[in-house]
Design a protein around this motif. Sequence first.
Motif, mmCIF file in Angstrom:
data_model
loop_
_atom_site.group_PDB
_atom_site.id
_atom_site.type_symbol
_atom_site.label_atom_id
_atom_site.label_comp_id
_atom_site.label_asym_id
_atom_site.label_seq_id
_atom_site.Cartn_x
_atom_site.Cartn_y
_atom_site.Cartn_z
ATOM 1 N N GLN A 1 55.529 -52.193 26.017
ATOM 2 C CA GLN A 1 55.380 -52.680 27.394
ATOM 3 C C GLN A 1 54.330 -53.768 27.513
ATOM 4 O OE1 GLN A 1 55.544 -49.513 26.578
ATOM 5 N NE2 GLN A 1 57.309 -48.671 27.663
ATOM 6 N N GLY A 2 53.415 -53.827 26.575
ATOM 7 C CA GLY A 2 52.371 -54.842 26.666
ATOM 8 C C GLY A 2 52.863 -56.251 26.429
ATOM 9 N N LEU A 3 54.044 -56.384 25.809
ATOM 10 C CA LEU A 3 54.558 -57.732 25.561
ATOM 11 C C LEU A 3 54.966 -58.446 26.839
ATOM 12 C CD1 LEU A 3 56.730 -57.142 22.378
ATOM 13 C CD2 LEU A 3 54.487 -58.199 22.517
ATOM 14 N N SER A 4 55.237 -57.685 27.911
ATOM 15 C CA SER A 4 55.655 -58.331 29.159
ATOM 16 C C SER A 4 54.559 -59.227 29.722
ATOM 17 C CB SER A 4 56.048 -57.266 30.184
ATOM 18 O OG SER A 4 54.942 -56.413 30.452
ATOM 19 N N ALA A 5 53.310 -58.854 29.462
ATOM 20 C CA ALA A 5 52.211 -59.701 29.959
ATOM 21 C C ALA A 5 52.176 -61.043 29.237
ATOM 22 C CB ALA A 5 50.879 -58.979 29.793
ATOM 23 N N TYR A 6 52.572 -61.064 27.962
ATOM 24 C CA TYR A 6 52.572 -62.320 27.213
ATOM 25 C C TYR A 6 53.835 -63.137 27.472
ATOM 26 C CZ TYR A 6 48.831 -59.965 24.698
ATOM 27 O OH TYR A 6 47.680 -59.308 24.381
ATOM 28 N N CYS A 7 54.891 -62.496 27.937
ATOM 29 C CA CYS A 7 56.132 -63.212 28.236
ATOM 30 C C CYS A 7 56.172 -63.740 29.654
ATOM 31 C CB CYS A 7 57.339 -62.296 27.989
ATOM 32 S SG CYS A 7 57.501 -61.758 26.262
ATOM 33 N N HIS A 8 55.197 -63.374 30.495
ATOM 34 C CA HIS A 8 55.185 -63.840 31.880
ATOM 35 C C HIS A 8 54.681 -65.280 31.936
ATOM 36 C CE1 HIS A 8 54.283 -63.888 36.215
ATOM 37 N NE2 HIS A 8 55.204 -62.947 36.268
ATOM 38 N N PRO A 9 55.215 -66.098 32.853
ATOM 39 C CA PRO A 9 54.745 -67.501 32.927
ATOM 40 C C PRO A 9 53.265 -67.643 33.218
ATOM 41 C CG PRO A 9 56.822 -67.234 34.101
ATOM 42 C CD PRO A 9 56.372 -65.857 33.727
ATOM 43 N N SER A 10 52.648 -66.656 33.859
ATOM 44 C CA SER A 10 51.226 -66.772 34.175
ATOM 45 C C SER A 10 50.370 -66.821 32.911
ATOM 46 C CB SER A 10 50.797 -65.597 35.057
ATOM 47 O OG SER A 10 51.016 -64.366 34.387
ATOM 48 N N TYR A 11 50.821 -66.184 31.832
ATOM 49 C CA TYR A 11 50.053 -66.224 30.582
ATOM 50 C C TYR A 11 50.016 -67.648 30.030
ATOM 51 C CZ TYR A 11 48.613 -65.171 25.800
ATOM 52 O OH TYR A 11 47.950 -65.154 24.610
ATOM 53 N N ALA A 12 51.178 -68.325 30.076
ATOM 54 C CA ALA A 12 51.199 -69.713 29.610
ATOM 55 C C ALA A 12 50.380 -70.623 30.520
ATOM 56 C CB ALA A 12 52.644 -70.203 29.527
ATOM 57 N N GLN A 13 50.361 -70.328 31.794
ATOM 58 C CA GLN A 13 49.553 -71.145 32.704
ATOM 59 C C GLN A 13 48.068 -70.982 32.411
ATOM 60 O OE1 GLN A 13 50.799 -69.993 36.619
ATOM 61 N NE2 GLN A 13 52.675 -71.200 36.553
ATOM 62 N N ARG A 14 47.629 -69.754 32.113
ATOM 63 C CA ARG A 14 46.218 -69.559 31.773
ATOM 64 C C ARG A 14 45.860 -70.277 30.478
ATOM 65 N NH1 ARG A 14 47.341 -64.168 33.467
ATOM 66 N NH2 ARG A 14 47.567 -63.529 31.284
ATOM 67 N N LEU A 15 46.761 -70.246 29.509
ATOM 68 C CA LEU A 15 46.487 -70.976 28.277
ATOM 69 C C LEU A 15 46.416 -72.479 28.514
ATOM 70 C CD1 LEU A 15 48.753 -69.101 25.696
ATOM 71 C CD2 LEU A 15 46.287 -68.922 25.990
ATOM 72 N N ALA A 16 47.294 -72.974 29.399
ATOM 73 C CA ALA A 16 47.282 -74.411 29.688
ATOM 74 C C ALA A 16 45.997 -74.834 30.376
ATOM 75 C CB ALA A 16 48.504 -74.781 30.524
ATOM 76 N N ARG A 17 45.497 -73.964 31.279
ATOM 77 C CA ARG A 17 44.249 -74.314 31.968
ATOM 78 C C ARG A 17 43.042 -74.215 31.043
ATOM 79 N NH1 ARG A 17 46.627 -71.220 36.275
ATOM 80 N NH2 ARG A 17 45.432 -69.406 35.555
ATOM 81 N N ALA A 18 43.082 -73.275 30.099
ATOM 82 C CA ALA A 18 41.935 -73.091 29.208
ATOM 83 C C ALA A 18 41.904 -74.088 28.068
ATOM 84 C CB ALA A 18 41.933 -71.668 28.653
ATOM 85 N N THR A 19 43.023 -74.714 27.775
ATOM 86 C CA THR A 19 43.105 -75.650 26.655
ATOM 87 C C THR A 19 42.847 -77.069 27.151
ATOM 88 O OG1 THR A 19 44.743 -74.220 25.598
ATOM 89 C CG2 THR A 19 44.536 -76.468 24.759
ATOM 90 N N ASP A 20 41.902 -77.718 26.520
ATOM 91 C CA ASP A 20 41.604 -79.106 26.874
ATOM 92 C C ASP A 20 42.644 -80.034 26.258
ATOM 93 O OD1 ASP A 20 39.383 -78.236 28.192
ATOM 94 O OD2 ASP A 20 38.056 -78.478 26.456
ATOM 95 N N LEU A 21 42.998 -81.047 27.009
ATOM 96 C CA LEU A 21 43.964 -82.021 26.517
ATOM 97 C C LEU A 21 43.292 -82.964 25.514
ATOM 98 C CD1 LEU A 21 45.854 -82.919 29.822
ATOM 99 C CD2 LEU A 21 46.532 -81.325 28.045
ATOM 100 N N ASN A 22 43.909 -83.081 24.391
ATOM 101 C CA ASN A 22 43.374 -83.950 23.343
ATOM 102 C C ASN A 22 43.994 -85.339 23.499
ATOM 103 O OD1 ASN A 22 42.116 -84.952 21.123
ATOM 104 N ND2 ASN A 22 43.395 -83.877 19.630
ATOM 105 N N ILE A 23 43.481 -86.065 24.479
ATOM 106 C CA ILE A 23 44.003 -87.398 24.765
ATOM 107 C C ILE A 23 42.841 -88.379 24.755
ATOM 108 C CG2 ILE A 23 45.164 -88.856 26.474
ATOM 109 C CD1 ILE A 23 46.662 -86.441 27.453
ATOM 110 N N GLU A 24 43.008 -89.412 24.038
ATOM 111 C CA GLU A 24 42.009 -90.478 24.010
ATOM 112 C C GLU A 24 42.407 -91.542 25.024
ATOM 113 O OE1 GLU A 24 41.638 -91.937 20.102
ATOM 114 O OE2 GLU A 24 40.914 -90.040 19.237
ATOM 115 N N ALA A 25 41.630 -91.648 26.092
ATOM 116 C CA ALA A 25 41.930 -92.599 27.162
ATOM 117 C C ALA A 25 41.367 -93.966 26.792
ATOM 118 C CB ALA A 25 41.335 -92.113 28.483
ATOM 119 N N ASP A 26 42.275 -94.863 26.513
ATOM 120 C CA ASP A 26 41.839 -96.217 26.210
ATOM 121 C C ASP A 26 41.879 -97.053 27.486
ATOM 122 O OD1 ASP A 26 44.487 -96.204 26.581
ATOM 123 O OD2 ASP A 26 45.034 -97.214 24.718
ATOM 124 N N ALA A 27 41.765 -98.340 27.336
ATOM 125 C CA ALA A 27 41.747 -99.214 28.512
ATOM 126 C C ALA A 27 43.060 -99.173 29.267
ATOM 127 C CB ALA A 27 41.407 -100.644 28.080
#
Length: 499
Positions: free
Chosen positions: A82-108
């Motif tokens: 039953q614990g896998l349902s928490a990892y399959c819910h879209p909210s888990y991916a949203q939390r990972l997206a918010r916690a992960t910094d975007l590795n983008i180099e902003a040039d001019a």
Amino acid sequence: MDGPPRPNPFRKSQQEIAKWLSDNPDFYSNELSSDSANVSPKMAAPGNRQHVVHQDYIVRQRYSNALPPPPGAPKLLEIPTQGLSAYCHPSYAQRLARATDLNIEADAMLGMPIDLVGMPGIFDGDESSIQAPLVTPPVHPRDRALLRPLKTLGQPKSDLSGVSFLRRTQYVAEDQRRAEAAISRKSQGSAPKPRRKVVDPAKNDDVTVLREAVKGFDIANPEDAYKGPDNQTNIRGAVPTLAENEAWKNPKHPSNHQLKLIASYPILPDLSGYTDEGGYMVVKLAGQPTDVTEGHDKRMDAALLHAVGFAPEALAEYLAKQAAHDANPDIIPAPSKPGINYEFFLPEDERTAANVKQKTDVHNPNRDDPELYTHNTKGGAENDSFRYNHIRDYETGLQNENTDKYQELAIVLDKSTREPGNTHKSGSSNSAFYYPIVSKSQLKPRRGFGMSTQGTDDHETIDRIDLTIREPDEHEAAKRAEFKAATVEDAPGDEHKVA
């Protein structure tokens, strides 16, 4: 060592050893070593008396425990997950997206090199070619699913449970039951799809659909039903069945058949209540407009809003946006009208407010009584009036104009006939009159009297108003007649001929 040698106490019995130890307190025994089985007594130095110390003999022994291999093959067990349902819910991916910094180099160029050469008007100050259009283009039906939030994936499209302001009615409850049934069927497995009903192509013909629509009007107004041949202006409706005529005479609720109809009202336009603008405004005042804090201030039922005018800055901005829209209507939308400043007035007392309501009531037989006026300063019947005092000034905060005059309607249930003995052709003397809502505004108190934000520079505050109620003049009546003619082309002004 002086004297004869002492006997060995370990060759004697226990009783003798105990007696010998009591007689020789200087004798002591050393620690028993776990590595050796021999124990050798030692003598303490003369004059140094110590007690006997008993030591425990500790042995550590390791045994070999070689187990044989299992007799059978491994068995697969069903472990609850039953614990896998928490990892399959879209909210888990949203939390990972918010916690992960975007590795983008902003040039001019922010990763998007743009070559401005060749874009029309870019070096002349016209940046419309590189800007997004103000009017958002419609989304392609295939792309709408991509714009849905993650939490709605796998859910039915009609989800009204989160709409807090929507009143729970019979229809909303039915939609929720259908959504819950769809979810339960999906969880139980794919059920067999019901067979689609075979529809006669002749029923989807444009002429057939039009005849069915005309049939509804013929059932409601059988005396106006067209019986002649079809032409460019008239078409015969389909023949109604006995069940359809009975359903019109005795209407029933579509889902709750226990409900009983108490009264019905034909919806008609109130042509006698048309204004010079063809409709009415809905105004909401921000904050407390009067000093009355307990109960309802009856003077508010007869309040007045006097329009002052537009702000010079707001009017200039509106004209500039309108000119830009006229030059490029495909990209720049039409601007909304600027807000208007108002002066708010209230009657002197509650008696004046009550008399104003009687004077404006079309059903009051004594509304032309001159005694209803409460103020007369100069003498004579022509100077009778109602005294209003200035309360405060307001400015338009939010304004929403309806492009279609029938987009919002105010409906008034009138249980009395407008004229004695006059009834609707359906046989009912009750009517439901609708009034178009042309705009909705929220007014907020204006700060200061300098008219710096809105208003005209030459505005002077009016302290009081002497109100006299009269019939509309020719110019006002002509403007109202235009709106009446647009509503009912064949019989303007005769509301009882409106179906």
